[in-house]
Design an enzyme around this catalytic site. Structure first.
Site, short mmCIF file in Angstrom:
data_model
loop_
_atom_site.label_atom_id
_atom_site.label_comp_id
_atom_site.label_asym_id
_atom_site.label_seq_id
_atom_site.Cartn_x
_atom_site.Cartn_y
_atom_site.Cartn_z
N VAL A 126 4.86 -1.32 3.05
CA VAL A 126 4.58 0.12 2.92
C VAL A 126 5.33 0.61 1.68
CG1 VAL A 126 4.69 2.35 4.05
CG2 VAL A 126 4.51 0.24 5.44
N LYS A 127 4.57 1.05 0.68
CA LYS A 127 5.21 1.52 -0.57
C LYS A 127 5.55 2.99 -0.43
CE LYS A 127 4.04 0.59 -5.02
NZ LYS A 127 2.98 0.68 -6.05
N ILE A 128 6.82 3.28 -0.52
CA ILE A 128 7.28 4.66 -0.29
C ILE A 128 8.06 5.15 -1.51
CG2 ILE A 128 8.66 6.15 1.21
CD1 ILE A 128 8.30 4.07 3.45
N ILE A 167 0.86 -1.20 0.00
CA ILE A 167 0.00 0.00 0.00
C ILE A 167 0.89 1.24 0.00
CG2 ILE A 167 -1.83 1.27 1.20
CD1 ILE A 167 -2.62 -1.36 2.58
#
Ligand code: E4P
Length: 222
Positions: free
Chosen positions: A86-88, A57
């Site tokens: 966690v897509k950063i 996400i």
């Protein structure tokens, strides 16, 4: 190499996870915008389809502190565990956030990667996956496959635990060529994945087998 679905469409996810060996789902704000449903509704629906497979996400906050807060919020509100990534995006704040989110015990996928050095730095910051954008690179007269290959080589050369999640595909040939680089994983849209797994000669062959076997296969299966 493992395969992930780059879609938030529930019908597509159900079909892919029912029939094919998929390892997870990746999303980004643009992908979510196609579904016309807010994050609070779509994530539980995706989770229901994928069980304990990976869900990636993306965060949309501007500062590293807010990215960390956002990542924790999704973890808590959706009850996410080890399958949460966690897509950063690898902005200046993003690089710092990678470390903060890792220190807080969550997995990280560093995204929006366009160069090998960006991927190497993200790997050093602690990213579990780095996601180079193959088709977007091809579209700016760069070479997506070469960038993926250079990232894979760099990670191997320095023995880093980070895996490469090649993303942004518009055709099967791009995924085929990426697979030859030793890339660990790819994420692609429903249409590209289906095209990747199908061939008209396979369908033609099955039609012929059914015709030729019809009078010979005389053992009832039920
Ligand atoms: C996945 O992680 C990326 O967000 C996605 O593959 C980008 O794909 P696009 O270039 O087709 O938008």
């Amino acid at each position: 190499m493992i395969y992930l679905a780059d879609t938030a469409n529930i019908a597509e996810i159900k079909d892919l996870f029912n029939y094919y060996p998929m390892e997870g789902v990746t999303t980004n704000p643009t992908i979510l915008s196609h579904e016309g449903k807010p994050l609070s509704k779509i994530v539980p629906e995706i989770l229901e389809c994928i069980g304990n497979k990976m869900i990636h996400i993306q965060t949309i906050s501007d500062t590293s502190e807010d990215i960390l807060k956002e990542a924790k919020k999704y973890r808590d509100i959706f009850g996410l565990k080890d399958n949460y990534y966690v897509k950063i995006p690898v902005t200046r704040e993003g690089f710092r956030a990678i470390r903060l989110v890792k220190d807080a015990g969550m997995n990280v996928t560093a995204t929006a990667i366009f160069t090998q050095p960006q991927a190497m730095i993200a790997a050093n910051a602690g990213a579990d996956f780095v996601a180079p954008y193959v088709n977007r690179l091809d579209n700016i007269v760069s070479h997506g496959i070469e960038v993926v290959s250079d990232i894979v080589k760099g990670i191997r050369l320095y023995g880093l635990p980070t895996r490469v999640l090649a993303a942004s595909f518009k055709n099967v040939d791009q995924i085929y060529r990426v697979s030859l680089t030793g890339c660990h994983s790819v994420t692609a849209s429903y249409d590209v994945l289906i095209a990747l797994m199908s061939h008209p000669m396979t369908d033609r062959g099955v039609i012929d087998f059914e015709k030729d076997g019809a009078m010979l296969y005389d053992i009832p299966i039920s």
